[in-house]
Design an enzyme around this catalytic site. Structure first.
Site, PDB file in Angstrom:
ATOM      1  N   ASP A   1     -35.368 -58.852  -1.304  1.00 24.34           N
ATOM      2  CA  ASP A   1     -36.411 -59.502  -0.512  1.00 24.34           C
ATOM      3  C   ASP A   1     -37.099 -58.460   0.363  1.00 24.34           C
ATOM      4  O   ASP A   1     -38.329 -58.371   0.413  1.00 24.34           O
ATOM      5  CB  ASP A   1     -35.782 -60.601   0.360  1.00 24.34           C
TER       6      ASP A   1
ATOM      7  N   ASP B   1     -41.093 -56.376  -0.219  1.00 26.20           N
ATOM      8  CA  ASP B   1     -42.182 -56.331   0.768  1.00 26.20           C
ATOM      9  C   ASP B   1     -42.558 -54.883   1.063  1.00 26.20           C
ATOM     10  O   ASP B   1     -43.731 -54.544   1.203  1.00 26.20           O
ATOM     11  CB  ASP B   1     -41.759 -57.007   2.091  1.00 26.20           C
TER      12      ASP B   1
ATOM     13  N   LYS C   1     -25.053 -51.250  -0.583  1.00 26.94           N
ATOM     14  CA  LYS C   1     -24.566 -50.672   0.676  1.00 26.94           C
ATOM     15  C   LYS C   1     -23.055 -50.516   0.514  1.00 26.94           C
ATOM     16  O   LYS C   1     -22.257 -51.067   1.286  1.00 26.94           O
ATOM     17  CB  LYS C   1     -24.956 -51.606   1.845  1.00 26.94           C
TER      18      LYS C   1
ATOM     19  N   TYR D   1     -27.976 -65.432   0.956  1.00 24.60           N
ATOM     20  CA  TYR D   1     -28.886 -66.570   0.985  1.00 24.60           C
ATOM     21  C   TYR D   1     -28.143 -67.888   0.741  1.00 24.60           C
ATOM     22  O   TYR D   1     -28.557 -68.930   1.224  1.00 24.60           O
ATOM     23  CB  TYR D   1     -29.960 -66.428  -0.107  1.00 24.60           C
TER      24      TYR D   1
ATOM     25  N   ASP E   1     -30.489 -48.224   2.704  1.00 18.35           N
ATOM     26  CA  ASP E   1     -31.249 -47.538   3.758  1.00 18.35           C
ATOM     27  C   ASP E   1     -31.978 -46.321   3.193  1.00 18.35           C
ATOM     28  O   ASP E   1     -33.153 -46.084   3.482  1.00 18.35           O
ATOM     29  CB  ASP E   1     -30.354 -47.174   4.956  1.00 18.35           C
TER      30      ASP E   1
HETATM   31  C1  IPM Z   1     -39.761 -64.378  -0.931  1.00 20.60           C
HETATM   32  C2  IPM Z   1     -39.781 -65.159   0.339  1.00 20.60           C
HETATM   33  C3  IPM Z   1     -38.653 -66.191   0.312  1.00 20.60           C
HETATM   34  C4  IPM Z   1     -37.339 -65.445   0.195  1.00 20.60           C
HETATM   35  C5  IPM Z   1     -38.638 -67.168   1.512  1.00 20.60           C
HETATM   36  C6  IPM Z   1     -39.926 -67.886   1.678  1.00 20.60           C
HETATM   37  C7  IPM Z   1     -37.484 -68.126   1.431  1.00 20.60           C
HETATM   38  O1  IPM Z   1     -39.693 -64.311   1.447  1.00 20.60           O
HETATM   39  O2  IPM Z   1     -39.857 -64.986  -2.016  1.00 20.60           O
HETATM   40  O3  IPM Z   1     -39.677 -63.147  -0.891  1.00 20.60           O
HETATM   41  O4  IPM Z   1     -36.787 -64.984   1.207  1.00 20.60           O
HETATM   42  O5  IPM Z   1     -36.853 -65.322  -0.924  1.00 20.60           O
HETATM   43 MN    MN Z   2     -39.814 -62.192   0.923  1.00 22.14          MN
END
Ligand code: IPM
Ligand code: MN
Length: 367
Positions: free
Chosen positions: A245, A249, A189, A141, A221
């Site tokens: 990240d 999700d 990884k 990042y 993975d």
């Molecule tokens: C998160 C989001 C952010 C990230 C974006 C909006 C920059 O996806 O907080 O998970 O990638 O960290």
């Molecule tokens: Mn995110």
């Protein structure tokens, strides 16, 4: 307790969900005789429109002077063509760096009240309770060099980590595991990436200071697969920025919705709290967004920044009670024909239930 909180509603559903989170915090403040103060500032695309920058100086200054920052979301498709440095996301990344919090805690819990909301089978998710500890200030990042060279048709990003960056977030993960089931799964990884080889070495070294916590390693993975096959095998997942990240999700699938995940970013000058769901432009302004990730983030704020554990637990209990009573925003509903609870109704219900929890607690203490 006096708390100065900077509120950054941001883009998309950010303003709607933070409004409900602030309302619940106000209720905590009023019911407990506290003095919570809120200052709203612009960030992301909304800030770019008004001030020409996704993180105006007035926003950053207010954040740095406050006890904690509560953020909604940033980003919208209409900013996709902007250069990386003026995109809404750049505002958030610069803010994260400036506040200094390097450990991003993302709990994902399959509570009985929502176990049926997950597309995964009940036998798979029931009882799953995971804390993703995501390194937030390093890795790809922020790594330099980075460039997009369209004329040459090339682009690059750099993934880099130092020992110190890995060490400090590993300590947070092990400390968290001590209050949980005492298992840290470090995800990397290391079969391909040098940064991961360093990651693994440093995490092993830190683990030696926590002999009561078990450490295991998984490739990212494989971790992605196990998260869906057997989420209950996990307690704390410790991982670097990009992997965290993505995996957080994925962990949302266990709960049934991205709208159910809060986050707390700690370890820096000023702590930052944000739901993980993002701006969801398609839902914005319609009153259908799930505010529980934001409200739960507010609970984490009370726990981590203000050491108000009882009040944090009151909010969490209120959230689960409302869900247990069958109130679901659209994202959590498996039955599309049922009436969905709106964003504001959800905030209202949590506030009502919170009042019950607070008075129950006071009654208990009075005995
Ligand atoms: C998160 C989001 C952010 C990230 C974006 C909006 C920059 O996806 O907080 O998970 O990638 O960290
Ligand atoms: Mn995110």
């Amino acid at each position: 307790m006096q708390l100065n909180i900077t509120v950054l509603p941001g883009d998309g559903i950010g303003p709607e969900v933070t409004r409900q989170a602030v309302r619940v915090l106000r209720a905590v403040s009023d019911l407990g005789g506290h003095d919570f103060r809120f200052e709203e500032r612009a960030i992301g695309g909304a800030a770019f429109e008004r001030f020409g920058s996704p993180l105006p100086p007035a926003t950053l200054d207010a954040c740095l002077e406050s006890d904690a920052v509560l953020l909604g979301a940033v980003g919208a498709p209409k900013y996709d063509a902007l250069p990386t440095s003026t995109r809404p996301e750049a505002g958030l990344l610069t803010l994260r760096r400036a506040l200094g919090g390097f450990a991003n805690l993302r709990p994902a819990i399959s509570h009985p009240a929502i176990v049926h909301c997950s597309p995964l089978q009940r036998v798979v998710v029931e009882g799953a309770n995971i804390l993703v500890v995501r390194e937030l200030l390093g890795g790809i990042y922020f790594g330099e060099p980075r460039e997009l060279n369209l004329s040459e048709g090339s682009a690059r990003n750099t993934m880099c980590y130092t020992e110190g960056e890995i060490e400090r977030v590993a300590h947070v993960a092990f400390a968290q595991a001590r209050n949980r089931r005492r298992l840290v799964t470090s995800v990397d990884k290391a079969n391909v990436l040098e940064t991961s080889q360093l990651w693994r070495q440093v995490v092993k070294r830190v683990a030696a200071e926590y002999p009561d916590v078990k450490l295991e390693h998984l490739y990212v993975d494989a971790c992605a697969m196990h998260l869906m096959m057997d989420p209950r095998r996990f307690d704390v997942i410790l991982t670097e920025n990009l992997f965290g990240d993505i995996l957080s999700d994925e962990a949302a699938v266990i709960t049934g919705s991205l709208g159910m995940l809060p986050s707390a970013t700690i370890g820096g000058e000023v702590d930052l709290y944000e739901p993980i769901h993002g701006s969801a432009p398609d839902l914005a302004g319609r009153g259908v967004a799930n505010p529980l990730g934001a409200i739960w983030s507010a609970a984490l704020l009370l726990r981590h920044t203000a050491a108000m554990e009882a009040e944090a637990a009151d909010i969490e209990n209120a959230i689960w009670d409302v869900l247990q009573d069958g109130h679901f925003t659209r994202d959590l509903q498996r039955d599309a024909s049922a009436r969905a609870t709106s964003t504001a109704e959800m905030g209202d219900l949590v506030e009502q239930s919170l009042a019950d929890w607070v008075s129950r607690r006071h009654a208990f203490h009075a005995v």
